[in-house]
Structures are given as structure tokens and as C-alpha cells.
Enzyme design. Structure first.
Site, PDB file in Angstrom:
ATOM      1  N   HIS A  41      -9.872  -5.760  10.395  1.00 22.06           N
ATOM      2  CA  HIS A  41     -10.608  -5.728   8.790  1.00 22.06           C
ATOM      3  C   HIS A  41     -11.957  -5.028   9.060  1.00 22.06           C
ATOM      4  O   HIS A  41     -12.896  -5.097   7.557  1.00 22.06           O
ATOM      5  CB  HIS A  41     -10.627  -6.800   8.110  1.00 22.06           C
ATOM      6  CG  HIS A  41      -9.691  -7.880   7.975  1.00 22.06           C
ATOM      7  ND1 HIS A  41      -9.246  -8.450   9.018  1.00 22.06           N
ATOM      8  CD2 HIS A  41      -8.812  -8.056   6.675  1.00 22.06           C
ATOM      9  CE1 HIS A  41      -7.701  -9.067   8.279  1.00 22.06           C
ATOM     10  NE2 HIS A  41      -8.253  -8.267   7.306  1.00 22.06           N
ATOM     11  N   GLU A  64       0.985  -1.356   0.225  1.00 26.56           N
ATOM     12  CA  GLU A  64       0.512  -0.503  -0.106  1.00 26.56           C
ATOM     13  C   GLU A  64       1.189   1.101  -0.044  1.00 26.56           C
ATOM     14  O   GLU A  64       0.533   1.947  -0.583  1.00 26.56           O
ATOM     15  CB  GLU A  64      -0.643   0.038   1.271  1.00 26.56           C
ATOM     16  CG  GLU A  64      -2.084  -1.327   0.984  1.00 26.56           C
ATOM     17  CD  GLU A  64      -1.578  -2.313   0.785  1.00 26.56           C
ATOM     18  OE1 GLU A  64      -2.722  -3.285   0.682  1.00 26.56           O
ATOM     19  OE2 GLU A  64      -1.093  -2.762   1.622  1.00 26.56           O
TER      20      GLU A  64
END
Length: 347
Positions: free
Chosen positions: A146, A77
Site C-alpha cells: 500500500h 478495479e
């Protein structure tokens, strides 16, 4: 002669030009139209190209536009977000997909220190027209790492615009507006909404359709209490409003659509009418979106119209458990909203 049953059939037909479109397909439409409209637009992220996207949002786009416009990245990322921010500074218009916004924490230096602050620090001479998008908040059974909502995190930062769609119309219109905006925009979608169909008008399906950033939408008119929400909890608010209507309580439901800049004027106007306020969000309570709304109402003239304290309905103040029954109790449910409304109305 009139066909038998014609009237009954007509009652169940959607309005002319209205179609059922899932949030997934609405996002796909928006990306397709903007890639076609402006050759500076490109999409990058993990699995967005050959696999058609982890959630199939970019289905068919790699085959249509090729390797230069739809780019599969390594699982890094910080790396691909930095490349995207640099590309935006150089004049392109990247759409940077995170497989979940929880993973955007790996790239938060690029999002905040590089993208958000550059326009201010360059006295406006460097625009950073980039969209950071992907699923945000709790899904189902994916546990603490998450399931976080980042609306308050990113809404805290000057230099960013932050949008949070609920319906297919929101998703398509806000994504198109975000891609065309010269500022960095964080678009917080919800994985559990991707497969949900919503009615979309003919106008909403046109290539010219955009939803203006910074404008809330009244999803249901009401007179007794204002419910303000964003993303998936908007649907819960509408469900709660339908149940409460049977008991004579009319809720006005506001879909924020944009977290920053927040349309506090729409909330104030509603509070002046209903005299009661309940905020609903999936994120944690401390320093949350609801906390900001309550503070802004308290600081403004609408405070004088409140007949009771504003009430917040939020996620539980814990990392998200994995077990379903615990997860359900950590996320605002319809019953929690009904309880909050009755509490503020003292009924």
C-alpha cells in the site's frame, strides 16, 4: 482612537480573503463545483457514495447529486475502471477513484491500453476525458502493498497527463483542470496530506480557479541550490530550506505539480541561477522522477551552469517495511535533504 494591541493583532491576521483549508476540503470543493458545472461529470469508486468516501473526499456529494452522479462500485478495479473509460469514450467525464493507487495495478490494462493510447491510435478522433485519482505513495504503517509511488510508472506513458499536488491550492486547481481536460489524467494525491490545512486565497476558493497542467511553482526563492520535488516531500524541502537558511544557504524550492508534461523549463531557469540541483521524491530511485529531471538537465543547456553533479534524494530501493522505524528510514526525511544539499555544495 486606535485599539490597544491592534498592531500586534494585525501582524497575526491572514491577508484579507485568505482561509485555512485542508487538502481534503479543497478536493471536495473541486468535485462539488465540477459536478455542478457540468452534468457529464460523475464520480465512481469504492465507498465514494453512501459512506462519503474512504477518506471523506466525497463527503455530502451523494446526498446532493444522487445515484447517477456519485456511484458506489463493487471491489473490482478492472471492472469499474473499464466502465469509466468506456463512459469517457462515449462523451461523459468520469472521475474514477482508487482507494489507493497500489490497487490501480488491478486496472492498469484499462488505464494504459484503453485510456492512454486511444487518442493516439484513433488519430485524435476519440477523446478520453477521464480522471483517475486517489492516494499515492507511502502513508503510515500500511506496508509494502500500500506504499508505492506511481509517479514514475504513469509518467512513463505517452497519452496520459500526470499531476501530483502538494497544497490545498494545488489539489483544488489541478483536480478542476484535470476534470476539464480532454485527455486522461492521473492525479496522484497523498493520504497524509488530506488533513493538513494550507492557506487558500479568495481567488483560489472561487469556482473559476484552476491550476494549469504542466506548470511548476516556485514555493521559495533562493540563490545557492535548487530543490525540485512533488507531493508531500515539497513540505520537507521547505522545512530543510528554513533550517539551511539559518546557516546562510538559500534554497530555491520548486513544486513540480505536474509529472507529465514536466515543466523542465522552470527547473532549467532555476539551475541557471543557483548552479546546483537536488531532486527529492518518495518513490524508488531507479528510473524515477528525479532520474528523469537529471537526464533532462544533462541533455539541455542548463547543464553548462552546474557547478557540481546533481544529487537525488529518493525512497529506499526496497519494498516498504511495516515497522515504523524502518518505514521512516525508507522515506526521505528533512535531514536527508540537508545532507544532500551540503554534499552538492561541498560544505
Amino acid at each position: 482612537p486606535r485599539r490597544a494591541g491592534g498592531r500586534a493583532a494585525a501582524l497575526h491576521c491572514p491577508a484579507a480573503g485568505v482561509s485555512q483549508v485542508t487538502v481534503r476540503d479543497a478536493l471536495n470543493q473541486a468535485l462539488d463545483e465540477e459536478l455542478e458545472r457540468d452534468e457529464r461529470v460523475f464520480l465512481l469508486g469504492e465507498e465514494v457514495a453512501q459512506y462519503d468516501g474512504a477518506y471523506k473526499i466525497s463527503r455530502g456529494l451523494w446526498k446532493k447529486y444522487g445515484d447517477k452522479r456519485v456511484i458506489d462500485t463493487p471491489i473490482s478495479e478492472m471492472g469499474f475502471t473499464g466502465i469509466a473509460v468506456g463512459a469517457a469514450m462515449a462523451g461523459l467525464r468520469p472521475v474514477c477513484e482508487f482507494m489507493t493507487f497500489n490497487f490501480s495495478m488491478q486496472a492498469i490494462d484499462q488505464v494504459i491500453n484503453s485510456a492512454a493510447k486511444t487518442c493516439y491510435m484513433s488519430a485524435g478522433s476519440i477523446a478520453v476525458p477521464i480522471v483517475f485519482r486517489g492516494p499515492n505513495g507511502a502513508s503510515a504503517g500500511v506496508a509494502a502493498q500500500h506504499s508505492q509511488c506511481f509517479a514514475a510508472w504513469y509518467g512513463h506513458c505517452p497519452g496520459l497527463k500526470v499531476v501530483s499536488p502538494w497544497s490545498s491550492e494545488d489539489a483544488k486547481g489541478l483536480l478542476k483542470a484535470s476534470i476539464r481536460d480532454d485527455n486522461p489524467v492521473v492525479m496522484l494525491e497523498n493520504e497524509l496530506l488530506y488533513g493538513v490545512p494550507f492557506e487558500m486565497s479568495e481567488q483560489a476558493q472561487s469556482k473559476d480557479f484552476v491550476v494549469p497542467i504542466g506548470k511548476a511553482k516556485i514555493e521559495r526563492q533562493g540563490t545557492h541550490v535548487t530543490l525540485v520535488s512533488h507531493s508531500r516531500p515539497v513540505g520537507h524541502c521547505l522545512e530543510a530550506a528554513a533550517i539551511l537558511a539559518k546557516e546562510g544557504v538559500e534554497c530555491e524550492v520548486i513544486n513540480l505539480r505536474t509529472i507529465r508534461p514536466m515543466d523542465i523549463e522552470a527547473v532549467e531557469a532555476s539551475v541557471v541561477k543557483t548552479n546546483h540541483l537536488v531532486t527529492v521524491e518518495g518513490g524508488w530511485p531507479q528510473f524515477g522522477v528525479g532520474a528523469e529531471i537529471c537526464a533532462r538537465i544533462m541533455e539541455g543547456s542548463a547543464f553548462n551552469y552546474l557547478d557540481a553533479p546533481a544529487v537525488r534524494v529518493t525512497g529506499a530501493d526496497v519494498p516498504m517495511p511495516y515497522a515504523k522505524i524502518l518505514e521512516d528510514n525508507c522515506i526521505p526525511q528533512v535531514k536527508d535533504i540537508i545532507f544532500a544539499v551540503k554534499k552538492t555544495l561541498n560544505i
